[in-house]
Motif scaffolding. Structure first.
Motif, short mmCIF file in Angstrom:
data_model
loop_
_atom_site.label_atom_id
_atom_site.label_comp_id
_atom_site.label_asym_id
_atom_site.label_seq_id
_atom_site.Cartn_x
_atom_site.Cartn_y
_atom_site.Cartn_z
N VAL A 37 -3.90 -12.92 18.15
CA VAL A 37 -2.63 -12.21 18.38
C VAL A 37 -2.89 -10.90 19.13
O VAL A 37 -2.20 -9.91 18.94
CB VAL A 37 -1.86 -11.93 17.06
CG1 VAL A 37 -1.36 -13.23 16.46
CG2 VAL A 37 -2.73 -11.18 16.04
N HIS A 45 2.99 -16.17 22.93
CA HIS A 45 3.61 -16.23 21.60
C HIS A 45 5.12 -16.07 21.69
O HIS A 45 5.88 -16.81 21.06
CB HIS A 45 3.03 -15.14 20.70
CG HIS A 45 1.56 -15.27 20.44
ND1 HIS A 45 0.95 -16.48 20.22
CD2 HIS A 45 0.57 -14.33 20.36
CE1 HIS A 45 -0.34 -16.30 20.01
NE2 HIS A 45 -0.59 -15.00 20.11
N THR A 74 -4.13 -15.35 11.42
CA THR A 74 -4.06 -14.67 12.71
C THR A 74 -5.14 -13.60 12.74
O THR A 74 -5.62 -13.14 11.71
CB THR A 74 -2.68 -14.04 12.96
OG1 THR A 74 -2.38 -13.11 11.90
CG2 THR A 74 -1.60 -15.11 13.02
N VAL A 101 4.85 -14.90 12.65
CA VAL A 101 3.76 -14.23 13.35
C VAL A 101 4.23 -13.15 14.33
O VAL A 101 3.77 -12.01 14.27
CB VAL A 101 2.89 -15.27 14.11
CG1 VAL A 101 1.84 -14.58 14.99
CG2 VAL A 101 2.22 -16.22 13.12
#
Length: 244
Positions: A37, A45, A74, A101
């Protein structure tokens, strides 16, 4: 971007691909998914394409995992930025990344370290001992962290760039190899920016329980048929590990 698939059909396609390769019964494996991430991966994303990638991997949990799920983590940079976001299965996979997320996990838009994720997942699956509270914390009532049962595991890591901690990552992998952990790490290097992923290639060459697949066009990758997808992900090395 969203994708609805017939998960059971895709899982059966995976089983058939394994049968063709000489594995008549998929081994029982815990399946984990680690998702980068870092800042450079944000657009993928937010566009939903990594959510589609996760959708295409859920059948691996159905085929291998005794609980028919993927344990999702993540990561970005540092030990504090590894986040256990929970299991993904047939009941909750749709919209999991935007729901759980995007702009929600600790470490969102950070840098990229692999070693802390690998340590966290090795601990999660029982291969690495958890860190225990120190003397002072025990004085104030902190209880020892319980160890968990060792579970043979396949860990898939999706990342878009090279990491800042190559030496530490090698150390974690060397320690895991020395312990003879029953874990296979499959790194998916995702980038259309001509990233060479030299580090991932190198650890894929050095460690026999670590593989690397480069994905230049993620949109094209997730649109492949089940059979095409399995052919790309089930490498000869992974097959050898699954047959052990």
């Amino acid at each position: 971007m969203a994708l609805v698939v017939n998960l059971e059909k895709s899982a059966q396609a995976l089983v058939l691909s394994l049968e063709k390769a000489g594995i008549t019964q998929p081994p029982i494996l815990e399946v984990g998914f680690g998702l980068d991430v870092s800042k450079s991966f944000e657009d993928e994303h937010r566009s939903g394409i990594t959510d589609v990638l996760l959708t295409r991997l859920v059948p691996w949990g159905l085929a291998f995992d005794p609980d028919k799920k993927l344990d999702c983590f993540t990561f970005s940079d540092g030990p504090a930025h590894v986040c256990d976001v929970g299991p993904v299965d047939a009941s909750n996979y749709q919209g999991f990344i935007p729901r759980k997320v995007v702009n929600k996990v600790i470490g969102w838009n950070g840098g990229t370290d692999y070693s802390y994720l690998l340590e966290k997942m090795l601990t999660h699956f029982g291969w690495r001992q958890p860190e225990q509270p120190g003397f002072i914390k025990r004085l104030f009532g902190a209880k020892p962290v319980e160890t968990v049962e060792k579970r043979r595991s396949l860990i898939i890591v999706a990342t878009d760039g090279d990491n800042y901690d190559p030496d530490r990552t090698r150390m974690v992998l060397e320690e895991s190899q020395a312990r003879k952990d029953e874990v296979y790490f499959l790194f998916l290097g995702i980038s259309n920016q001509k990233v060479k992923f030299e580090f991932l290639r190198s650890i894929g060459d050095v460690f026999d329980n670590t593989g690397f697949v480069r994905i230049e066009d993620l949109h094209g990758f997730v649109e492949k048929s089940d059979e095409e997808l399995n052919e790309l992900l089930i490498t000869d090395e992974l097959l050898s590990w699954l047959k052990r």
